[in-house]
Design an enzyme around this catalytic site. Sequence first.
Site, PDB file in Angstrom:
ATOM      1  N   HIS A 123       0.798  -1.228  -0.036  1.00  0.00           N
ATOM      2  CA  HIS A 123       0.014   0.116  -0.052  1.00  0.00           C
ATOM      3  C   HIS A 123       0.890   1.229   0.091  1.00  0.00           C
ATOM      4  O   HIS A 123       1.938   1.114   0.542  1.00  0.00           O
ATOM      5  CB  HIS A 123      -0.819   0.049   1.311  1.00  0.00           C
ATOM      6  CG  HIS A 123      -2.000   0.909   1.448  1.00  0.00           C
ATOM      7  ND1 HIS A 123      -1.610   2.121   1.712  1.00  0.00           N
ATOM      8  CD2 HIS A 123      -3.331   0.931   1.247  1.00  0.00           C
ATOM      9  CE1 HIS A 123      -2.726   2.901   1.821  1.00  0.00           C
ATOM     10  NE2 HIS A 123      -3.820   2.008   1.708  1.00  0.00           N
ATOM     11  N   ASP A 200       3.497  -4.479   7.789  1.00  0.00           N
ATOM     12  CA  ASP A 200       2.325  -3.796   7.745  1.00  0.00           C
ATOM     13  C   ASP A 200       1.042  -4.918   8.072  1.00  0.00           C
ATOM     14  O   ASP A 200       0.819  -5.697   7.106  1.00  0.00           O
ATOM     15  CB  ASP A 200       2.143  -3.158   6.579  1.00  0.00           C
ATOM     16  CG  ASP A 200       0.644  -2.479   6.322  1.00  0.00           C
ATOM     17  OD1 ASP A 200      -0.290  -2.757   6.927  1.00  0.00           O
ATOM     18  OD2 ASP A 200       0.485  -1.843   5.204  1.00  0.00           O
ATOM     19  N   GLN A 203      -4.291  -5.633   6.709  1.00  0.00           N
ATOM     20  CA  GLN A 203      -5.264  -6.271   6.145  1.00  0.00           C
ATOM     21  C   GLN A 203      -5.292  -7.687   6.969  1.00  0.00           C
ATOM     22  O   GLN A 203      -5.538  -8.716   6.159  1.00  0.00           O
ATOM     23  CB  GLN A 203      -5.145  -6.533   4.968  1.00  0.00           C
ATOM     24  CG  GLN A 203      -5.368  -5.237   4.106  1.00  0.00           C
ATOM     25  CD  GLN A 203      -6.773  -4.799   4.040  1.00  0.00           C
ATOM     26  OE1 GLN A 203      -7.558  -5.296   4.514  1.00  0.00           O
ATOM     27  NE2 GLN A 203      -6.953  -3.445   3.760  1.00  0.00           N
ATOM     28  N   LYS A 226     -10.215  -0.867  10.496  1.00  0.00           N
ATOM     29  CA  LYS A 226     -10.360  -2.058   9.584  1.00  0.00           C
ATOM     30  C   LYS A 226     -10.460  -3.277  10.488  1.00  0.00           C
ATOM     31  O   LYS A 226     -10.576  -4.409   9.809  1.00  0.00           O
ATOM     32  CB  LYS A 226      -9.093  -2.106   8.704  1.00  0.00           C
ATOM     33  CG  LYS A 226      -8.696  -1.072   7.736  1.00  0.00           C
ATOM     34  CD  LYS A 226      -7.665  -1.374   6.785  1.00  0.00           C
ATOM     35  CE  LYS A 226      -6.985  -0.163   6.326  1.00  0.00           C
ATOM     36  NZ  LYS A 226      -7.975   0.202   5.159  1.00  0.00           N
ATOM     37  N   CYS A 364      -4.639   2.431  -3.595  1.00  0.00           N
ATOM     38  CA  CYS A 364      -3.472   2.918  -3.080  1.00  0.00           C
ATOM     39  C   CYS A 364      -2.192   1.972  -3.387  1.00  0.00           C
ATOM     40  O   CYS A 364      -1.303   1.775  -2.499  1.00  0.00           O
ATOM     41  CB  CYS A 364      -3.555   3.382  -1.420  1.00  0.00           C
ATOM     42  SG  CYS A 364      -4.693   4.390  -1.440  1.00  0.00           S
TER      43      CYS A 364
HETATM   44  N1  PLP Z   1      -1.630  -0.780   4.768  1.00  0.00           N
HETATM   45  C1  PLP Z   1      -2.473  -1.473   4.192  1.00  0.00           C
HETATM   46  C2  PLP Z   1      -2.205  -3.044   3.479  1.00  0.00           C
HETATM   47  C3  PLP Z   1      -3.771  -0.979   3.770  1.00  0.00           C
HETATM   48  O1  PLP Z   1      -4.780  -1.605   3.141  1.00  0.00           O
HETATM   49  C4  PLP Z   1      -4.212   0.187   4.252  1.00  0.00           C
HETATM   50  C5  PLP Z   1      -5.496   0.850   4.107  1.00  0.00           C
HETATM   51  O2  PLP Z   1      -6.237   0.384   3.208  1.00  0.00           O
HETATM   52  C6  PLP Z   1      -3.049   0.896   4.759  1.00  0.00           C
HETATM   53  C7  PLP Z   1      -1.799   0.434   5.086  1.00  0.00           C
HETATM   54  C8  PLP Z   1      -3.352   2.315   5.570  1.00  0.00           C
HETATM   55  O3  PLP Z   1      -4.256   2.481   6.463  1.00  0.00           O
HETATM   56  P1  PLP Z   1      -4.868   3.810   7.144  1.00  0.00           P
HETATM   57  O4  PLP Z   1      -5.367   4.677   6.125  1.00  0.00           O
HETATM   58  O5  PLP Z   1      -5.896   3.155   8.143  1.00  0.00           O
HETATM   59  O6  PLP Z   1      -3.818   4.459   7.817  1.00  0.00           O
END
Ligand code: PLP
Length: 407
Positions: A123, A200, A203, A226, A364
Amino acid sequence: MSKSILSAREDFPILSQTINDLPLVYLDNAATTQKPQAVIDAISDYYRTSNANIHRGNHSLAIQATQAYENVRKKVAAYINAASAEEIIFTRGTTEAINLVAYSFGEAFVQPGDEIIVSQLEHHSNYVPWHLMCQRRGATFRVIPFDENGELDLLALQQLVNKRTRLLAVNQVSNSLGTVNPIGQIVKMAHEANVPVLVDGAQAVQHTVHDVQAMDADFYAFSGHKMYAPMGVGVLYAKRKWLEKLPPFLSGGEMIDQVTPEKVTFNVLPYKFEAGTPNVADVIGLGAAIDYLNQFDFAELEAYEDELLEYGLGLLSEIPGLKVYGNPKKRSAILPFNVEGIQHYDMGILLDSKGIAVRTGQHCTQPVMDALHITGTVRASLALYNNHADLEALARGVARVIRLLKR
Ligand code: PLP
């Protein structure tokens, strides 16, 4: 006895709504999940009964609010099996958690000529902060590619790691393809070369059994929203040895010990990384979401969601002209697809007209879309309250759009 997953749907008031006069079919859970009544109640109860600024006050409400906030830190630590609650830093979300590490780690440990490795499956929030950090520090940004199945090329990783590598950042589950990365193996490969790893978990933490100590990640980031908790709250887990060495990211109130014109010293962990008034109400909402999730047997939850995913992939694969992206050995909760000759955006709008919420576009993850030579996908994503009927509605909806646009 654990709570039945089939009973979950009725805990989420928003799901009984209609959209465009049709029952809502919510399949945009990777963007954000809906919130159970217990979470909504916890937030409003906090404002009705306990609201006060925390840590600094000595009146009853301040003490009550501080205890509630700190209890959630312990719950989060238990939920991801951190060695101690002091290794849990509350942030606004995954993005802020990763930025914290990119800034603090970059400042302390990255010199010109050093290298940072990320994956092509990231992302933007686990890609751009490292890109910018490399620019600031004069370091080189390296990328692990993924193959035609949507799996990371671990041989390439092996070749990328070297004596100049300072950190590896990778997701546990890809938000655009749903690939479940072999995190244990990746962490081991990195650690053999003395490279710390940021995972990260945005998900993953709501779908799979989670144990940061077993995973051995140095840093683990995720977002509350999430995992059935409110927006505006997230977590950075970091091994204590790193938190002790890293300089603060944000500075101001609460993160200090002594402040004089000559020098500033810092508070103990975890407060050194929590400057200013935190988002107390939403942290309390996160605690309620963890209590909610803890009612389920996680192995059962994972099996339920895996079966749903297979069912959905099966239904979609029967639709002529529909292509599902990626074919990883293990996929979690994400159905990414396009239909030949139909723009993903148009598909999203027309599905919405039948009450079906999906996400369309790049998600993203422009590097993923570029590697696939596409401008975007339609993404249906699952949560514990979804069921076969939701996926049947999606398949019917997609077939209807095809009839409509290809007549
Ligand atoms: N990392 C992953 C794999 C994501 O799917 C997302 C959001 O869709 C993020 C990071 C960013 O999360 P946030 O916008 O809640 O900071």
